[in-house]
Design a protein around this motif. Structure first.
Motif, PDB file in Angstrom:
ATOM      1  N   VAL A 112       0.840  -1.208   0.000  1.00  0.00           N
ATOM      2  CA  VAL A 112       0.000   0.000   0.000  1.00  0.00           C
ATOM      3  C   VAL A 112       0.868   1.248   0.000  1.00  0.00           C
ATOM      4  N   ASN A 113       1.929   1.227   0.784  1.00  0.00           N
ATOM      5  CA  ASN A 113       2.819   2.388   0.831  1.00  0.00           C
ATOM      6  C   ASN A 113       3.515   2.613  -0.512  1.00  0.00           C
ATOM      7  N   ALA A 114       3.882   1.468  -1.146  1.00  0.00           N
ATOM      8  CA  ALA A 114       4.511   1.615  -2.467  1.00  0.00           C
ATOM      9  C   ALA A 114       3.544   2.207  -3.472  1.00  0.00           C
ATOM     10  N   LEU A 115       2.302   1.677  -3.410  1.00  0.00           N
ATOM     11  CA  LEU A 115       1.302   2.236  -4.319  1.00  0.00           C
ATOM     12  C   LEU A 115       0.995   3.681  -3.998  1.00  0.00           C
ATOM     13  N   GLU A 116       0.945   4.007  -2.694  1.00  0.00           N
ATOM     14  CA  GLU A 116       0.674   5.386  -2.292  1.00  0.00           C
ATOM     15  C   GLU A 116       1.800   6.317  -2.751  1.00  0.00           C
ATOM     16  N   GLY A 134      -5.491  17.078  -9.958  1.00  0.00           N
ATOM     17  CA  GLY A 134      -4.776  16.517  -8.798  1.00  0.00           C
ATOM     18  C   GLY A 134      -5.708  16.248  -7.631  1.00  0.00           C
ATOM     19  N   PHE A 135      -6.640  17.203  -7.467  1.00  0.00           N
ATOM     20  CA  PHE A 135      -7.571  16.994  -6.357  1.00  0.00           C
ATOM     21  C   PHE A 135      -8.420  15.755  -6.584  1.00  0.00           C
ATOM     22  N   ILE A 136      -8.900  15.657  -7.848  1.00  0.00           N
ATOM     23  CA  ILE A 136      -9.721  14.482  -8.165  1.00  0.00           C
ATOM     24  C   ILE A 136      -8.884  13.214  -8.049  1.00  0.00           C
ATOM     25  N   GLY A 137      -7.653  13.325  -8.546  1.00  0.00           N
ATOM     26  CA  GLY A 137      -6.779  12.155  -8.446  1.00  0.00           C
ATOM     27  C   GLY A 137      -6.495  11.763  -7.002  1.00  0.00           C
ATOM     28  N   LEU A 138      -6.306  12.797  -6.173  1.00  0.00           N
ATOM     29  CA  LEU A 138      -6.079  12.528  -4.755  1.00  0.00           C
ATOM     30  C   LEU A 138      -7.285  11.877  -4.130  1.00  0.00           C
ATOM     31  N   LEU A 139      -8.457  12.362  -4.522  1.00  0.00           N
ATOM     32  CA  LEU A 139      -9.674  11.775  -3.984  1.00  0.00           C
ATOM     33  C   LEU A 139      -9.813  10.328  -4.431  1.00  0.00           C
ATOM     34  N   ILE A 140      -9.567  10.172  -5.756  1.00  0.00           N
ATOM     35  CA  ILE A 140      -9.652   8.802  -6.280  1.00  0.00           C
ATOM     36  C   ILE A 140      -8.618   7.899  -5.590  1.00  0.00           C
ATOM     37  N   ALA A 141      -7.428   8.459  -5.396  1.00  0.00           N
ATOM     38  CA  ALA A 141      -6.377   7.671  -4.737  1.00  0.00           C
ATOM     39  C   ALA A 141      -6.776   7.281  -3.315  1.00  0.00           C
ATOM     40  N   SER A 142      -7.384   8.272  -2.645  1.00  0.00           N
ATOM     41  CA  SER A 142      -7.811   7.974  -1.268  1.00  0.00           C
ATOM     42  C   SER A 142      -8.849   6.871  -1.264  1.00  0.00           C
ATOM     43  N   ILE A 143      -9.768   6.994  -2.241  1.00  0.00           N
ATOM     44  CA  ILE A 143     -10.804   5.956  -2.308  1.00  0.00           C
ATOM     45  C   ILE A 143     -10.172   4.602  -2.634  1.00  0.00           C
ATOM     46  N   LEU A 148      -8.394  -0.604  -1.373  1.00  0.00           N
ATOM     47  CA  LEU A 148      -7.278  -1.535  -1.389  1.00  0.00           C
ATOM     48  C   LEU A 148      -6.982  -2.079   0.007  1.00  0.00           C
ATOM     49  N   VAL A 149      -7.035  -1.170   0.972  1.00  0.00           N
ATOM     50  CA  VAL A 149      -6.815  -1.618   2.345  1.00  0.00           C
ATOM     51  C   VAL A 149      -7.870  -2.635   2.752  1.00  0.00           C
ATOM     52  N   ARG A 150      -9.120  -2.301   2.411  1.00  0.00           N
ATOM     53  CA  ARG A 150     -10.175  -3.245   2.744  1.00  0.00           C
ATOM     54  C   ARG A 150      -9.986  -4.568   1.990  1.00  0.00           C
ATOM     55  N   TYR A 151      -9.557  -4.409   0.702  1.00  0.00           N
ATOM     56  CA  TYR A 151      -9.345  -5.610  -0.100  1.00  0.00           C
ATOM     57  C   TYR A 151      -8.195  -6.460   0.465  1.00  0.00           C
TER      58      TYR A 151
END
Length: 481
Positions: A112-116, A134-143, A148-151
């Motif tokens: 996860v850290n590598a992907l982050e 970037g904001f949208i990407g950040l939001l998408i990344a957060s989601i 991913l964490v849940r997965y």
């Protein structure tokens, strides 16, 4: 043995599931460290012990308390690892044990850290171009991170839930964890299933072995009981033998004493017999001398009888002479009567002669009567002497027979004395042998008592082994295979 088995399970779980990167601990209901992949040297010690590192012990105590309160550990930013705790309970345990898994966050979130980091880099690139993007990407990344964490944690939680079901399912080793992914967690679950299958096979083999051991223990217990009973019977028989040998020893001593007394009595009797033989021998010699004297006396009396016969013959001659003298005096008287006065003196002489002749004849008759009486007495004495001589001869023969009998009796008594001496010696040897046998039997009795003691200890050890095997069967019976 059970602690080593649990320690092995924990190490295999850490190796197969977390690639030896997690810290897995097992805590008992009394806060004792049962198993640990990090601090194996402190196994069996209480978490409050000063030997265990304070930070490690404090975290385990806190997790244990939360587990007792049936609360999940609260995530904290102060901790650099995730904590998972699940209770396990075997058989009829009143209180559960707890399995604590501590996994470093950097390891858990390495991907996860590598992907982050990659997304942050992209975001920075995009941020330089378009802030909105970037904001949208950040939001998408957060989601995506959340998803991913849940997965990523979903299989882990599934594995934890499956482990909890396995622990709370009364040790059901037939259950398998479902494989929902082909990533590291999926591989860990696959290897965990393999480990559970191996554990199931080992447990089944252990159960079979316990049954075989139980059969062997029961057979051994039966043999030990039979041996114990046989030892008790042998000990009872040996006690009876000891008593019999003691009685035999007492009897042997009594026989030896009686033999000694009999030997002394036989010696005394032999002495008396020897003296009696000497007396009888003296009596035989006296009888022989008396017989010889009686024979001489009988010969003398027979000579006296013959002399008496001769005197009788002489008296007969004298009596004949007296008769003849009477006739002559009668003729002389007749002739003197014819001669008248001249023949008167001659008639007186003839008359005197006739008187003397008559007196002589009367004396001869007295002497003859006396000789007849003497002859009768001599004949009586001779008869008595013959009777006495015969009696003396019989007495001599009887004395000789008695002497021979006493000689034979003396020889027999000497043989009896010799036999009694041998009997006394044999009795003494028998008494010595009996005492030696009694000592050997006493030693055997001592060894038998020691063997009986060892048999009792073996029986107690076998009982302990039965108890331990029963405990092992109770432990493995908690698992369903």
């Amino acid at each position: 043995m059970a602690t080593d088995f649990i320690q092995g399970l924990v190490q295999k779980l850490n190796q197969n599931t977390f690639n030896n990167q997690a810290v897995i601990s097992v805590i008992s209901q009394h806060q004792h460290l049962v198993a640990s992949t990090l601090y194996q040297e402190y196994l069996g010690e209480n978490l409050t012990s000063a030997n265990i590192p304070a930070k490690y012990a404090q975290d385990l105590i806190q997790v244990h308390q939360l587990g007792v309160q049936q609360q999940a550990p609260t995530p904290s930013n102060d901790k650099t690892y995730f904590e998972l705790v699940t209770p396990i309970q075997f058989g009829n345990m009143q209180e559960a044990w707890y399995v604590v898994v501590q996994l470093d966050k950097t390891i858990a979130f390495s991907k996860v850290n590598a992907l982050e980091a990659m997304l942050n880099q992209k975001t920075q690139d995009l941020n330089t171009n378009v802030l909105l993007s970037g904001f949208i990407g950040l939001l998408i990344a957060s989601i995506l991170i959340v998803i991913l964490v849940r997965y990523l944690t979903r299989p882990l939680h599934s594995m934890v839930h499956a482990l909890r079901d396995l622990a709370q399912g009364d040790g059901d080793l037939t259950q398998r964890l479902p494989i929902q992914s082909q990533d590291e967690i999926g591989h860990a679950i696959r290897w965990l299933n393999t480990f559970i299958a191996g554990l199931q096979e080992s447990t089944q083999h252990t159960i079979d072995t316990c049954d075989q051991v139980d059969d062997k223990i029961q057979t051994t217990h039966s043999h030990i009981q039979e041996s114990h009973r046989a030892l008790e019977e042998n000990q009872m028989t040996l006690n009876q033998s000891v008593a019999a040998v003691e009685e035999l020893a007492a009897s042997a001593n009594q026989v030896a004493q009686n033999a000694q007394d009999s030997m002394r009595s036989a010696q005394e009797v032999a002495t008396l017999v020897s003296k009696s033989a000497a007396v009888i021998h003296a009596n035989v010699e006296g009888a022989v001398q008396a017989s010889q004297l009686m024979q001489k006396a009988s010969a003398r009396i027979q000579g006296l009888s013959q002399a008496n016969q001769r005197v009788g013959d002489i008296l007969a001659d004298i009596n004949a002479i007296a008769d003849q003298t009477n006739l002559l005096t009668l003729n002389a008287a007749i002739e003197s009567a014819r001669a008248g006065e001249a023949g008167r003196g001659f008639a007186v002489v003839a008359d005197e002669v006739r008187t003397l002749a008559q007196r002589s004849q009367s004396s001869v008759e007295d002497i003859a009567n006396t000789l007849n009486e003497f002859r009768d007495i001599v004949e009586d004495v001779l008869g008595m002497m013959e009777t006495t001589l015969a009696g003396a001869q019989q007495g001599k023969e009887a004395s000789e027979d008695a002497y021979q009998t006493m000689r034979e009796t003396q020889k027999r008594m000497e043989s009896i004395v010799e036999y009694n001496t041998q009997t006394a010696s044999a009795a003494e040897q028998q008494s010595a042998v009996t005492q030696e046998v009694s000592q050997h039997i006493a030693q055997v009795h001592t060894h038998l008592e020691y063997t009986h003691h060892l048999s009792a200890q073996a029986q107690a050890s076998n009982q302990s082994l039965i108890h331990l095997n029963q405990q092992l069967q109770n432990i493995v019976a908690r698992f369903k295979v």
